[in-house]
Design an enzyme around this catalytic site. Structure first.
Site, PDB file in Angstrom:
ATOM      1  N   ALA A   1      91.418 -47.325  60.062  1.00 60.10           N
ATOM      2  CA  ALA A   1      90.275 -46.488  60.400  1.00 60.10           C
ATOM      3  C   ALA A   1      89.575 -47.075  61.620  1.00 60.10           C
ATOM      4  CB  ALA A   1      89.321 -46.399  59.211  1.00 60.10           C
ATOM      5  N   SER A   2      88.454 -46.476  61.982  1.00 62.30           N
ATOM      6  CA  SER A   2      87.756 -46.913  63.185  1.00 62.30           C
ATOM      7  C   SER A   2      87.159 -48.302  63.039  1.00 62.30           C
ATOM      8  CB  SER A   2      86.650 -45.915  63.527  1.00 62.30           C
ATOM      9  OG  SER A   2      85.772 -45.767  62.423  1.00 62.30           O
ATOM     10  N   LEU A   3      86.773 -48.673  61.818  1.00 61.12           N
ATOM     11  CA  LEU A   3      86.089 -49.949  61.605  1.00 61.12           C
ATOM     12  C   LEU A   3      86.941 -50.983  60.898  1.00 61.12           C
ATOM     13  CD1 LEU A   3      82.589 -48.609  60.451  1.00 61.12           C
ATOM     14  CD2 LEU A   3      83.405 -49.048  62.771  1.00 61.12           C
ATOM     15  N   ALA A   4      87.984 -50.572  60.177  1.00 57.75           N
ATOM     16  CA  ALA A   4      88.763 -51.506  59.372  1.00 57.75           C
ATOM     17  C   ALA A   4      90.146 -50.945  59.122  1.00 57.75           C
ATOM     18  CB  ALA A   4      88.047 -51.784  58.040  1.00 57.75           C
ATOM     19  N   GLN A   5      90.981 -51.755  58.460  1.00 58.60           N
ATOM     20  CA  GLN A   5      92.293 -51.311  58.019  1.00 58.60           C
ATOM     21  C   GLN A   5      92.594 -51.929  56.659  1.00 58.60           C
ATOM     22  OE1 GLN A   5      94.258 -52.828  61.555  1.00 58.60           O
ATOM     23  NE2 GLN A   5      95.423 -54.275  60.318  1.00 58.60           N
ATOM     24  N   VAL A   6      93.510 -51.284  55.927  1.00 54.34           N
ATOM     25  CA  VAL A   6      93.782 -51.669  54.545  1.00 54.34           C
ATOM     26  C   VAL A   6      95.239 -52.100  54.419  1.00 54.34           C
ATOM     27  CG1 VAL A   6      93.775 -50.914  52.141  1.00 54.34           C
ATOM     28  CG2 VAL A   6      92.032 -50.057  53.720  1.00 54.34           C
TER      29      VAL A   6
ATOM     30  N   LYS B   1      90.890 -54.590  52.271  1.00 55.38           N
ATOM     31  CA  LYS B   1      90.259 -53.913  53.409  1.00 55.38           C
ATOM     32  C   LYS B   1      89.654 -54.972  54.319  1.00 55.38           C
ATOM     33  CE  LYS B   1      86.990 -50.250  54.613  1.00 55.38           C
ATOM     34  NZ  LYS B   1      86.090 -49.187  54.097  1.00 55.38           N
TER      35      LYS B   1
ATOM     36  N   ASP C   1      81.827 -39.115  53.415  1.00 52.03           N
ATOM     37  CA  ASP C   1      82.999 -39.218  54.289  1.00 52.03           C
ATOM     38  C   ASP C   1      84.269 -38.770  53.545  1.00 52.03           C
ATOM     39  OD1 ASP C   1      84.285 -39.688  56.640  1.00 52.03           O
ATOM     40  OD2 ASP C   1      84.419 -41.854  56.422  1.00 52.03           O
TER      41      ASP C   1
END
Length: 629
Positions: free
Chosen positions: A263-268, A282, A414
């Site tokens: 995503a724009s702020l993080a990744q999983v 995350k 969201d």
């Protein structure tokens, strides 16, 4: 020839007169002489150079000492003093000129060498860092700011010049405006992809406003949900090492390098703990927190500049929302608390699944949670392959959000398809809805929630007087018809007729989208006037409508019935809390029960009407009526 004594040409600043006299009378060393030659007039000075011969001087004649170049013979004893003074003066002039020349040349050479060394060092360091993936031009503030300013300037110039010579309202004007919208949206998308982080987050927000912005923008910016940047393995290891104090191999048996989603702020990432539990990890992008505040300030300045050029351009609400919500989204501990709160709040819905948080390995930038998998909620093909009832999923999603908005006032804002998954339960055969990404929630005040409930009750009943009343109370003012259309994503004609009376047709949907472009100034004005709580609700409504459109279940009567139930319950609970009379409370409860019973009866009628049994009953009744007459 006789050489007369002359005053020295060079003064020795800071030296005593006696020392000057001693130096001037110092006898000439053997084998050293001076040659003085005249420079061109443009130079305005003479040059002194060494010349061979023990006691010879080649003298140019600016002062009448001779013409051309000649040899000065040994002077008589009486004249040696004058000659020594002259030679001493010339030597001192040569010494000062030489020192100045050497100092100037030395400084230039040293500066040039320092510049070369600095350039080579910077180039070598840049090549090394770039080769090791530590240096990214997008991390430099001047690059990000310059790119944003340039993109804004180009978009502004395009709008100013492309539509200037075309008559307003003509077909050509509408065509050119659509082209400018498309070009501008593509430039904005490229800016978001290049600057990443906060820019992608804001672009995703704009892309979700399907019925509030021109279609060219929403269609172009929707791809940002699937084009978010990914952090490298080194960056992931760095964040985990800084926050948890251990290496990945010390915490996990296995850790997948490829993220499940970015995503724009993080990744999983999917991983397995040392005790065998499968978890989702995350991890925040390492640079986004440091850049977020500067990016928001930059957006604010650019939007203010654009507003000076286009007074009708009112998008400051976007920056205000990002300024308020982004710090909360960057705090993963806050996200974990939201997840636990909503799981407890909606525990009566057995179809809802919220991942459990593992607090012992969670920080503000790393969040460990229970691993859950499933298909995206807008993937109709996935549901059909796995035997999942699409209408059931749409109905349960409507129940879930109606409960959050109208009853609890705590809303997950969201719900894009990557954050809402669907999976069939092997035991019960029912579909489970998995709710992810709990960073962005909106808390509704009690007064706002009651006005919003009553507004939706009026919209469902097509009570235009109450629609106007509660729209004004929510800040819509004279733009209440536009506000009603924005909330329902229906035409004003459908709102007057009743939004539950007929489904959305393709022509009506096209009309709504075209009106979004035509009424953009009024829409932006309205968004600046309504309470800030309304902004995220509008975004949430549009995301949910997008899911319903993908599943082909939009505007079903059951969704409005679920909303009506929640509104009745919410208003009745509020009225009971404000009443001090036992009789009044009993009256409110009875009215609530009767209203809910009417809704249940109407839902039963709709089910019979849509079922085969209902068709037989209706056909039988019509036949009996025909025989009667």
């Amino acid at each position: 020839m006789e050489i007369r004594r002359r005053r020295p040409l060079v003064s020795f600043t800071g030296r005593s007169r006696a020392r000057r006299r001693t130096r001037a009378w110092r006898p000439e060393r053997p084998g050293r002489g001076f040659e003085r030659r005249r420079l061109p007039r443009s130079s305005g000075r003479s040059a002194v150079t060494a010349a061979p011969g023990p006691r010879q001087a080649a003298v140019g004649s600016p002062s009448g000492l001779g013409q051309g170049t000649g040899t000065v013979p040994a002077a008589p004893a009486g004249n040696r003093r004058s000659l020594a003074v002259t030679w001493g003066t010339l030597r001192c002039a040569k010494l000062c000129e030489s020192q100045r020349s050497h100092l100037t040349q030395g400084s230039s050479v040293m500066a040039l060498r320092a510049l070369k060394f600095a350039s080579l060092t910077a180039a070598a360091s840049g090549i090394y860092l770039y080769g090791n993936k530590f240096l990214d031009p997008n991390d430099f503030g001047v690059v990000r700011v310059g790119r944003a300013i340039a993109t804004t300037a180009v978009i502004t110039y395009d709008y100013l010049t492309s539509l200037r010579s075309v008559p307003y309202g003509s077909e050509e004007y509408e065509f050119l405006k659509s082209q400018v919208h498309l070009r501008s949206a593509e430039r904005l998308r490229e800016l978001c992809c290049s600057n990443r982080g906060t820019f992608i987050k804001v672009g995703q927000h704009l892309g979700a406003l399907d019925y509030l912005l021109p279609e060219e923008y929403t269609r172009t910016l929707k791809v940002l949900h699937s084009q978010a940047p990914q952090s490298t393995r080194q960056e992931i290891e760095q964040v985990i090492r800084e926050d948890l104090g251990k290496e990945i191999k010390e915490l996990f048996i296995s850790f997948e390098d490829t993220p499940l989603g970015a995503a724009s702020l993080a990744q999983v990432h999917k991983a397995v703990l040392q005790d065998g539990r499968t978890v989702a990890v995350k991890i925040q992008h390492p640079k986004v927190q440091a850049q977020s505040s500067k990016d928001i300030l930059l957006m604010e300045v650019l939007l203010l500049v654009v507003k000076q050029i286009f007074p009708d351009f009112e998008f400051m609400w976007l920056v205000e929302e990002a300024k308020k919500n982004l710090p909360l989204e960057l705090d993963f501990l806050h996200e974990g608390r939201n997840a636990e709160k909503v799981a407890h709040m909606l525990k009566n819905f057995d179809f809802l699944k919220v991942p459990r948080i593992y607090w012992e390995l969670s920080t503000s930038r790393v969040l460990l949670m229970e691993f859950m998998e499933g298909g995206q909620v807008n993937d109709r093909a996935y549901m059909e392959r796995n035997g999942i009832n699409v209408n059931e999923v749409s109905r349960n999603l409507g129940k879930l959000y109606s409960e959050m908005i109208f009853v609890n006032g705590f809303v997950h804002c969201d719900p894009h398809p990557g954050n809402v998954l669907v999976k069939k339960c092997p035991a019960s055969g029912k579909a489970h809805i998995i709710l992810l990404d709990h960073g962005l929630y909106q808390v509704l005040s009690e007064s706002f929630r009651m006005d919003y409930c009553r507004l939706w009750q009026a919209l469902i009943k097509a009570d235009m007087k109450r629609v106007q009343k509660y729209s004004r109370r929510l800040g819509a003012g004279d733009l209440y018809p536009l506000f009603a259309c924005m909330l329902t994503a229906r035409s004003w004609e459908s709102v007057n007729r009743g939004i539950d009376q007929s489904p959305v047709s393709a022509s009506e949907d096209m009309e709504i989208r075209s009106n979004a472009a035509a009424y953009l100034p009024q829409i932006t004005q309205l968004l600046n006037n309504v309470p800030r709580q309304m902004l995220l609700l509008l975004k949430t409504n549009d995301l949910l409508r997008g899911i319903e459109s993908a599943l082909h279940t939009r505007a079903s009567a059951s969704s409005f019935l679920n909303m009506s139930r929640c509104c009745i319950r919410a208003v009745s609970t509020y009225q009971r809390s404000k009443s001090h009379s036992l009789y009044r409370r009993a009256q409110i409860s009875l009215t609530e029960a009767l209203s809910l019973w009417q809704i249940n009866l109407y839902e039963l009628f709709l089910w019979l009407k849509g079922s085969q049994l209902g068709n037989w009953v209706i056909a039988l009744l019509r036949r009996m009526q025909h025989f009667t007459y």
